[in-house]
Design a protein around this motif. Structure first.
Motif, short mmCIF file in Angstrom:
data_model
loop_
_atom_site.label_atom_id
_atom_site.label_comp_id
_atom_site.label_asym_id
_atom_site.label_seq_id
_atom_site.Cartn_x
_atom_site.Cartn_y
_atom_site.Cartn_z
N LEU A 442 0.81 -1.11 -0.14
CA LEU A 442 -0.10 -0.18 0.22
C LEU A 442 0.82 1.23 -0.10
O LEU A 442 0.53 2.09 -0.74
N TYR A 443 2.04 1.25 0.91
CA TYR A 443 2.94 2.34 0.67
C TYR A 443 3.71 2.63 -0.46
O TYR A 443 3.61 3.68 -1.06
N LYS A 444 4.17 1.26 -1.15
CA LYS A 444 4.92 1.60 -2.18
C LYS A 444 4.17 2.01 -3.28
O LYS A 444 4.85 2.84 -4.21
N ARG A 445 2.86 1.76 -3.59
CA ARG A 445 2.12 2.14 -4.51
C ARG A 445 1.49 3.47 -4.23
O ARG A 445 0.35 4.13 -4.89
N ASN A 446 1.75 4.24 -2.96
CA ASN A 446 1.21 5.30 -2.88
C ASN A 446 -0.11 5.52 -2.65
O ASN A 446 -0.91 6.37 -2.92
N ILE A 447 -0.70 4.24 -1.96
CA ILE A 447 -2.11 4.26 -1.62
C ILE A 447 -2.50 4.78 -0.31
O ILE A 447 -3.33 5.42 0.24
N TYR A 448 -1.69 4.17 0.59
CA TYR A 448 -2.04 4.30 2.19
C TYR A 448 -0.61 4.03 2.98
O TYR A 448 0.04 3.16 2.65
N THR A 449 -0.64 5.31 3.76
CA THR A 449 0.47 4.93 4.58
C THR A 449 -0.16 5.47 6.23
O THR A 449 -0.83 6.23 6.50
N ILE A 450 0.09 4.52 7.22
CA ILE A 450 -0.42 5.02 8.51
C ILE A 450 0.07 6.43 8.90
O ILE A 450 1.32 6.52 8.90
#
Length: 521
Positions: A442-450
């Motif tokens: 999710l982070y790598k695809r720039n979708i979601y980061t906590i």
């Protein structure tokens, strides 16, 4: 019109949630009945083994994977208004699925010794060596012949449930699992005591429950004037579409199920009771997972699906962040509470009949290892919806496959020094691997980061959970006191500790600045 639609969805969700909760309660009563009857004996190990194999295939063909593939295809066909095409789809889907599963069922019954040898290799080796443990292999092979037909009936039940859901009928499919639990409870309490081999009686009770589940739904299909005449239709366009959609879902489902099968296979090398201890501890985790994680993931998926991530990424992140906060706000105290009260909980729920204080101690060790992964398991349920909402089914499958490989490696490393506890711990560690991979992609695809705010929120909740655990740890009665209590007295004390723990958790959360507004959408 929109308000009416929301009202229908809310009512349908409430019906499903209520029925799920009822099913969990009946499931717990079923496990209490089985524990009282079999304890953690050789018979219990063999019964849980014979129960697990058809359920493994059930999850591949009947649950999740099939519904996810079938419901969209049927819904689209129904919306087109072509009744002939709809009937043809139903006839050919039923005939094709039924024929395939019937063939698998017959093979499973005939090849039950082979399946027992594969999934219970330790028992098979004992059989070859003519040791005392050989009876487990012969008994498991026999029981598997009895339980395998359950697969056929539960698959047809899943199909009829999907049809009823498409027609907007949610109550009957939702309460159907209760029928199986009632059947097993009835067989355990009222039939098994009159026979010398209670696990055989329970095996028949499982099949009877499968038949009754299907029988419950048939009148409601007829009431909708849905008359299905099964036909073979492997090459039918609708059936081909369903097959294509099922494949990634089956891979995803099979990954988690293989974890259980690997655990069972390795547990067959261990002392009598290992499979039972793993089963009882696993059942206790189903409550917080089933009530909290499933509910939150069910609610969050449609909310995420409505958001165009390219146009409203901030809203998407905020929604997923909300799910992470809420599931951990509930998951952390569940984990800490079970850790602190694991022996009293097992004593209250299971310690009666054949389930002894020693079984409580041994199951508590497995429960401690299993519950350490509870938050990860619950979080996976929510985080994976971040992929589902953008129609990415491949990434979660890849993560699941890596997690299953990790679980096997952990198993092989931990089973010999720690026994069945190592198997339980391996499953928990694999859940953290799965979660880490999902968050990474999710982070790598720039979708979601906590977000930093959510990290601080989680740390505060963790501090509150630890404080709650310490309060219980320094006040809970010695286990010898619990053994000598009556059942009602132990329930009274356990309720008091749960309320005290909950109150201390809420108090520390409020003191640290966690307010209700932080979990509002």
């Amino acid at each position: 019109m929109e308000n009416k639609k929301k009202s229908v969805l809310l009512r349908s969700g409430a019906i499903t949630a209520g029925a799920t909760f009822l099913s969990r309660i009946l499931g717990m009563l079923r496990d209490i009945a089985i524990a009282s009857l079999l304890g953690a004996s050789l018979s219990a190990d063999v019964y849980f083994f014979a129960n697990r194999i058809p359920n493994f295939f059930r999850r591949l063909f009947a649950e999740g994977a099939f519904s996810q593939a079938f419901v969209p295809v049927m819904s689209k066909t129904k919306e087109n208004g072509d009744k002939v095409a709809l009937k043809e789809l139903l006839d050919k889907t039923t005939g094709t699925l039924g024929a395939v599963v019937l063939l698998i069922t017959l093979i499973g019954m005939l090849a039950s010794p082979v399946l027992t040898a594969i999934f219970g290799w330790g028992w098979y080796q004992a059989f070859l060596n003519h040791s005392d443990e050989a009876i487990k292999f012969t008994q498991a092979s026999y029981l598997l012949k009895i339980t395998f037909p359950y697969l056929f009936f539960i698959t047809l039940t899943a199909l009829s449930s999907a049809v009823l859901n498409v027609y907007g009928k949610f109550l009957i499919p939702a309460i159907t699992p209760c029928v199986l639990n009632i059947s097993l409870i009835s067989f355990a309490f009222f039939v098994a005591p009159y026979f010398d081999d209670p696990n055989v009686v329970l095996a028949y009770g499982m099949v009877v429950g499968g038949v009754l589940q299907l029988c419950l739904q048939l009148p409601f299909l007829l009431k909708l004037k849905v008359f299905i005449l099964p036909k073979w239709g492997w090459s039918h366009e609708g059936v081909k579409t369903i097959r294509r959609l099922m494949i990634p879902a089956i891979v995803g489902v099979s990954a988690s199920q293989i974890n259980l099968i690997v655990n069972t296979a390795l547990a067959s090398f261990l002392a009598t009771g290992a499979i039972s201890y793993l089963y009882y501890s696993d059942r206790l985790l189903e409550f917080p997972i089933g009530i909290f994680a499933v509910a939150i993931s069910t609610v969050i998926l449609p909310a995420l699906s409505k958001i165009n991530i390219n146009e409203a990424r901030e809203k998407y992140v905020k929604t997923l962040d909300w799910g992470v906060r809420l599931v951990l706000l509930l998951g952390i105290p569940s984990m800490c509470g079970i850790i602190s009260l694991r022996e009293p909980i097992l004593r209250v729920i299971f310690m009666r009949g054949a389930f002894t204080p020693e079984h409580v101690h041994l199951s508590a060790a497995s429960l401690l290892a299993s519950v350490s992964g509870l938050c990860a398991i619950m979080l996976v349920r929510v985080v994976v919806q971040g992929f589902a909402a953008i129609q990415d089914t491949k990434t979660p499958v890849k993560c699941s496959l890596i997690a299953i490989i990790s679980n096997i490696i952990f198993n092989l490393c931990l089973v010999w020094p720690l026994g069945y506890v190592g198997l339980a711990l391996s499953t928990a560690l694999a859940a953290y691997v799965n979660l880490s991979l999902l968050l990474f992609f999710l982070y790598k695809r720039n979708i979601y980061t906590i977000s930093l705010g959510t990290i601080i929120f989680i740390l505060k909740a963790l501090v509150a959970g630890i404080a709650m655990a310490l309060v219980i740890h320094f006040t809970v009665l010695d286990f010898n006191r619990w053994i000598n209590m009556s059942t009602m007295e132990s329930i009274f004390y356990l309720t008091g500790y749960v309320l005290m723990g909950g109150a201390s958790y809420v108090a520390v959360c409020l003191a640290l600045g966690i307010k209700p507004g932080m979990i509002r959408m």
